[in-house]
Design an enzyme around this catalytic site. Structure first.
Site, PDB file in Angstrom:
ATOM      1  N   GLU A  45       0.257 -28.265 -23.803  1.00  0.00           N
ATOM      2  CA  GLU A  45      -0.740 -27.246 -24.137  1.00  0.00           C
ATOM      3  C   GLU A  45      -2.103 -27.833 -24.489  1.00  0.00           C
ATOM      4  O   GLU A  45      -2.348 -28.198 -25.636  1.00  0.00           O
ATOM      5  CB  GLU A  45      -0.243 -26.382 -25.315  1.00  0.00           C
ATOM      6  CG  GLU A  45      -1.235 -25.290 -25.692  1.00  0.00           C
ATOM      7  CD  GLU A  45      -0.763 -24.389 -26.832  1.00  0.00           C
ATOM      8  OE1 GLU A  45       0.372 -24.550 -27.319  1.00  0.00           O
ATOM      9  OE2 GLU A  45      -1.543 -23.531 -27.248  1.00  0.00           O
TER      10      GLU A  45
ATOM     11  N   LYS B 186       0.640 -25.092 -20.406  1.00  0.00           N
ATOM     12  CA  LYS B 186       0.143 -23.931 -21.162  1.00  0.00           C
ATOM     13  C   LYS B 186      -1.347 -24.115 -21.421  1.00  0.00           C
ATOM     14  O   LYS B 186      -1.750 -24.653 -22.453  1.00  0.00           O
ATOM     15  CB  LYS B 186       0.926 -23.809 -22.481  1.00  0.00           C
ATOM     16  CG  LYS B 186       0.417 -22.704 -23.392  1.00  0.00           C
ATOM     17  CD  LYS B 186       1.409 -22.383 -24.495  1.00  0.00           C
ATOM     18  CE  LYS B 186       0.808 -21.413 -25.487  1.00  0.00           C
ATOM     19  NZ  LYS B 186       1.794 -20.870 -26.421  1.00  0.00           N
TER      20      LYS B 186
ATOM     21  N   GLY C  61       0.711 -15.699 -28.142  1.00  0.00           N
ATOM     22  CA  GLY C  61       1.072 -15.485 -29.536  1.00  0.00           C
ATOM     23  C   GLY C  61       0.443 -14.184 -30.003  1.00  0.00           C
ATOM     24  O   GLY C  61       1.052 -13.115 -29.996  1.00  0.00           O
TER      25      GLY C  61
HETATM   26  P1  13P Z   1      -2.294 -17.507 -28.942  1.00  0.00           P
HETATM   27  O1  13P Z   1      -1.776 -16.800 -27.718  1.00  0.00           O
HETATM   28  O2  13P Z   1      -2.419 -16.632 -30.139  1.00  0.00           O
HETATM   29  O3  13P Z   1      -3.504 -18.342 -28.642  1.00  0.00           O
HETATM   30  O4  13P Z   1      -1.150 -18.524 -29.375  1.00  0.00           O
HETATM   31  C1  13P Z   1      -0.495 -19.269 -28.452  1.00  0.00           C
HETATM   32  C2  13P Z   1      -0.095 -20.554 -29.045  1.00  0.00           C
HETATM   33  O5  13P Z   1       1.049 -20.935 -28.974  1.00  0.00           O
HETATM   34  C3  13P Z   1      -1.133 -21.368 -29.692  1.00  0.00           C
HETATM   35  O6  13P Z   1      -0.676 -22.659 -29.844  1.00  0.00           O
END
Ligand code: 13P
Length: 336
Positions: A176, A218, A289
């Protein structure tokens, strides 16, 4: 229980399904609970996660859930481990393994993610607790001078080391790299930065011999900074994001699951849908998230009487994003 890397990766790459990110650290979940004026305690966090994981029909739209370490060790009210509740529905539990951000010395006031020390030993425990994939988040500040070369290269190196350790432990790494939305940069600047970041990440993954077939990427979408006076349209966001991904992400990667990163729930769904209107070399889905949880959290408001409604709202957001992951979302009445 699913155990080989290929099956795990294929499970996470199912078309028309996505990942629910419910791995807020203790500090972050406190901030989320503050918005509904709920005290964050071990039991309120457990209650909330149990509501999320037992939402009816979640499994039709979600193939994996990312958990925080505390949650992986918690049991539901009836004593069943929360990770087992997910496994029993055919949803794989994952684990956030990074330990958050620290200052990156000699950079342009930037941060680096820590958490590599002791990671192989931690994985032994997480695997026994049912985790089958992991997540590590790198962040990049954006302005005219940032991210610096040192930030891009050190974050890529850490992501690649983490991914190699994760695969060696028999789990699939979510890689990510989050280019932050905060700032006044425009779409073109975000595109330029995202391309540099992704090139560095894939170079580092190759150096560390990470198997691309067994990762989930991600990324953040290519989007205007939240303070940019000239906000790009949804079509421009979708076009720029797909352009950069096609340039940088080999087709060996089975699935790309975006973070929502401060977009509204509806924006996050619209953007994903537009991108899926064309043929792509990878599955393109969500690992949101806030964009999945915000409306649900607000409806729950810490009150058990609201549980059913909150769960329905979560499942509906997941359903709409699952449609968007196939380019079949038709829009909705709300614009929030
Ligand atoms: P958000 O979709 O709220 O950005 O969170 C995703 C996530 O896992 C952040 O590390």
């Amino acid at each position: 229980m699913m155990s080989d890397l290929n099956s795990i990766a294929q499970h996470l790459a199912q078309r028309g399904k996505g990942i629910l990110a419910a791995d807020e650290s203790t500090g972050t979940i406190k901030k989320r609970f503050d918005t509904i004026k709920l005290e964050s305690t071990e039991s309120s966090r457990r209650d909330y996660r149990e509501i999320l994981f037992t939402a009816p029909n979640l499994k039709d739209y979600v193939c994996g859930v990312i958990l925080f370490e505390e949650t992986l060790g918690q049991n539901a009210a009836d004593g069943t481990p929360l990770s087992e509740i997910l496994h029993n529905q055919g949803i794989l539990p994952g684990i956030k393994v990074d330990k958050g951000l620290i200052p990156l010395v000699n950079s342009k006031d930037e941060k680096i993610t820590q958490g590599l020390d002791g990671l192989p030993e931690r994985f032994e425990k997480y695997y026994k607790q049912g985790a089958r994939f992991a997540k590590w988040r790198a962040v990049y500040d954006v302005d005219a001078k940032r991210p610096s070369m040192i930030a891009i290269h050190s974050a890529a190196e850490n992501l690649a080391r983490y991914a190699a350790i994760t695969q060696n432990a028999g789990m699939v790494p979510i890689v990510e790299p989050e280019v932050l939305i905060n700032g006044s940069h425009d779409l073109a600047r975000c595109e330029e930065v995202t391309e540099r970041v992704l090139r560095a990440v894939f170079r580092a993954l190759a150096i560390h011999k990470v198997t691309l077939e067994h990762i989930v990427l991600k990324p953040s979408m290519v989007i205007s900074g939240d303070n940019c006076p000239n906000q790009a349209s949804a079509e421009e966001v979708a076009e720029a994001t797909v352009r950069v991904l096609k340039r940088c992400v080999p087709s060996a990667v089975p699935t790309i699951n975006f973070l929502s990163g401060g977009q509204t729930p509806v924006q996050a769904t619209e953007h994903l849908n537009l991108m899926n209107k064309q043929q792509l070399p990878w599955n393109l889905s969500f690992s949101y998230g806030r964009a999945l949880q915000e409306p649900c959290l607000k409806a729950w408001a810490g009150n058990a009487a609201n549980t059913k409604e909150a769960q329905e709202i979560l499942t509906e957001r997941c359903r709409l994003n699952a449609l968007a992951a196939k380019g079949e979302y038709q829009g909705e009445e709300t614009t929030v």
